[in-house]
Design a protein around this motif. Structure first.
Motif, PDB file in Angstrom:
ATOM      1  N   ASP A 104       0.823  -1.204   0.000  1.00 56.20           N
ATOM      2  CA  ASP A 104       0.000   0.000   0.000  1.00 56.20           C
ATOM      3  C   ASP A 104       0.861   1.260   0.000  1.00 56.20           C
ATOM      4  O   ASP A 104       0.487   2.292  -0.558  1.00 56.20           O
ATOM      5  CB  ASP A 104      -0.932   0.012   1.220  1.00 56.20           C
ATOM      6  N   PHE A 105       2.008   1.188   0.626  1.00 54.58           N
ATOM      7  CA  PHE A 105       2.916   2.330   0.653  1.00 54.58           C
ATOM      8  C   PHE A 105       3.369   2.676  -0.770  1.00 54.58           C
ATOM      9  O   PHE A 105       3.373   3.830  -1.168  1.00 54.58           O
ATOM     10  CB  PHE A 105       4.121   2.024   1.550  1.00 54.58           C
ATOM     11  N   TYR A 106       3.717   1.668  -1.559  1.00 53.04           N
ATOM     12  CA  TYR A 106       4.167   1.913  -2.917  1.00 53.04           C
ATOM     13  C   TYR A 106       3.014   2.378  -3.802  1.00 53.04           C
ATOM     14  O   TYR A 106       3.194   3.198  -4.699  1.00 53.04           O
ATOM     15  CB  TYR A 106       4.835   0.659  -3.499  1.00 53.04           C
ATOM     16  N   ALA A 107       1.807   1.904  -3.553  1.00 54.45           N
ATOM     17  CA  ALA A 107       0.638   2.379  -4.294  1.00 54.45           C
ATOM     18  C   ALA A 107       0.394   3.848  -3.978  1.00 54.45           C
ATOM     19  O   ALA A 107       0.045   4.640  -4.857  1.00 54.45           O
ATOM     20  CB  ALA A 107      -0.581   1.536  -3.948  1.00 54.45           C
ATOM     21  N   TRP A 108       0.607   4.233  -2.720  1.00 58.49           N
ATOM     22  CA  TRP A 108       0.422   5.633  -2.351  1.00 58.49           C
ATOM     23  C   TRP A 108       1.480   6.520  -3.029  1.00 58.49           C
ATOM     24  O   TRP A 108       1.198   7.622  -3.450  1.00 58.49           O
ATOM     25  CB  TRP A 108       0.510   5.785  -0.824  1.00 58.49           C
ATOM     26  N   LEU A 109       2.708   6.009  -3.162  1.00 62.37           N
ATOM     27  CA  LEU A 109       3.750   6.782  -3.825  1.00 62.37           C
ATOM     28  C   LEU A 109       3.410   7.077  -5.275  1.00 62.37           C
ATOM     29  O   LEU A 109       3.780   8.111  -5.814  1.00 62.37           O
ATOM     30  CB  LEU A 109       5.091   6.041  -3.762  1.00 62.37           C
ATOM     31  N   ALA A 110       2.661   6.185  -5.912  1.00 63.37           N
ATOM     32  CA  ALA A 110       2.288   6.380  -7.310  1.00 63.37           C
ATOM     33  C   ALA A 110       1.064   7.281  -7.452  1.00 63.37           C
ATOM     34  O   ALA A 110       0.719   7.684  -8.561  1.00 63.37           O
ATOM     35  CB  ALA A 110       2.024   5.038  -7.973  1.00 63.37           C
ATOM     36  N   SER A 112      -1.570  10.654  -6.928  1.00 58.30           N
ATOM     37  CA  SER A 112      -1.391  12.091  -7.084  1.00 58.30           C
ATOM     38  C   SER A 112      -1.196  12.780  -5.734  1.00 58.30           C
ATOM     39  O   SER A 112      -0.629  13.864  -5.656  1.00 58.30           O
ATOM     40  CB  SER A 112      -2.594  12.682  -7.805  1.00 58.30           C
ATOM     41  N   ASP A 113      -1.670  12.177  -4.633  1.00 56.92           N
ATOM     42  CA  ASP A 113      -1.464  12.759  -3.319  1.00 56.92           C
ATOM     43  C   ASP A 113       0.019  12.847  -2.962  1.00 56.92           C
ATOM     44  O   ASP A 113       0.463  13.780  -2.307  1.00 56.92           O
ATOM     45  CB  ASP A 113      -2.175  11.923  -2.236  1.00 56.92           C
ATOM     46  N   ALA A 118       4.924  16.011  -1.813  1.00 61.70           N
ATOM     47  CA  ALA A 118       6.317  16.258  -2.157  1.00 61.70           C
ATOM     48  C   ALA A 118       6.527  17.741  -2.517  1.00 61.70           C
ATOM     49  O   ALA A 118       7.603  18.285  -2.268  1.00 61.70           O
ATOM     50  CB  ALA A 118       6.747  15.384  -3.323  1.00 61.70           C
ATOM     51  N   MET A 119       5.517  18.386  -3.061  1.00 57.59           N
ATOM     52  CA  MET A 119       5.638  19.804  -3.440  1.00 57.59           C
ATOM     53  C   MET A 119       5.565  20.727  -2.224  1.00 57.59           C
ATOM     54  O   MET A 119       6.025  21.849  -2.278  1.00 57.59           O
ATOM     55  CB  MET A 119       4.566  20.181  -4.444  1.00 57.59           C
ATOM     56  N   GLU A 120       4.986  20.284  -1.148  1.00 55.05           N
ATOM     57  CA  GLU A 120       4.824  21.121   0.047  1.00 55.05           C
ATOM     58  C   GLU A 120       6.075  21.320   0.802  1.00 55.05           C
ATOM     59  O   GLU A 120       7.095  21.028   0.775  1.00 55.05           O
ATOM     60  CB  GLU A 120       3.788  20.529   0.998  1.00 55.05           C
TER      61      GLU A 120
END
Length: 120
Positions: A104-110, A112-113, A118-120
């Motif tokens: 699930d961690f790797y799915a979250w990395l892919a 848009s969230d 990462a931009m913040e």
């Protein structure tokens, strides 16, 4: 209808042309005649260059093949077991193992969230 001045000019130019032709060597005249005939018939006088390019390409290919044969194979490095045994062991935390095994961690990395975080 030619004027007298124009005809004198043409006669002078033709005279200079004949004088220049007399100064050309017989070898150069023969080459010019051959090239003129080739141009009129549409044949190329540079066919021998094609053979030269082919010979140069073949020589380069042979040199490349010989160079590849003389190249020494890369020497293998130490085995992975040897590397890990020679370095100091770093303690592994249980948290990092859980993150490494969580799909699930790797799915979250892919998702848009992840880009927004990462931009913040």
């Amino acid at each position: 209808m030619m004027t007298d001045e124009t005809s004198r000019f043409e006669d002078a130019v033709r005279g200079h042309h004949l004088t220049a032709l007399e100064q050309i060597s017989p070898k150069a005249r023969a080459q010019l005649a051959q090239r003129r005939q080739a141009a009129l018939h549409g044949t190329s006088t540079h066919r021998r260059h094609r053979l030269g390019y082919a010979a140069a390409g073949f020589a380069a290919l042979c040199a490349l093949a010989i160079g590849v044969q003389f190249r020494s194979p890369p020497t293998p490095g130490p085995a992975p077991d040897t590397i890990s045994a020679s370095t100091n062991a770093v303690p592994v935390r249980a948290d990092s193992l859980i993150l490494d095994q969580d799909p699930d961690f790797y799915a979250w990395l892919a998702s848009s969230d992840a880009m927004q975080v990462a931009m913040e």
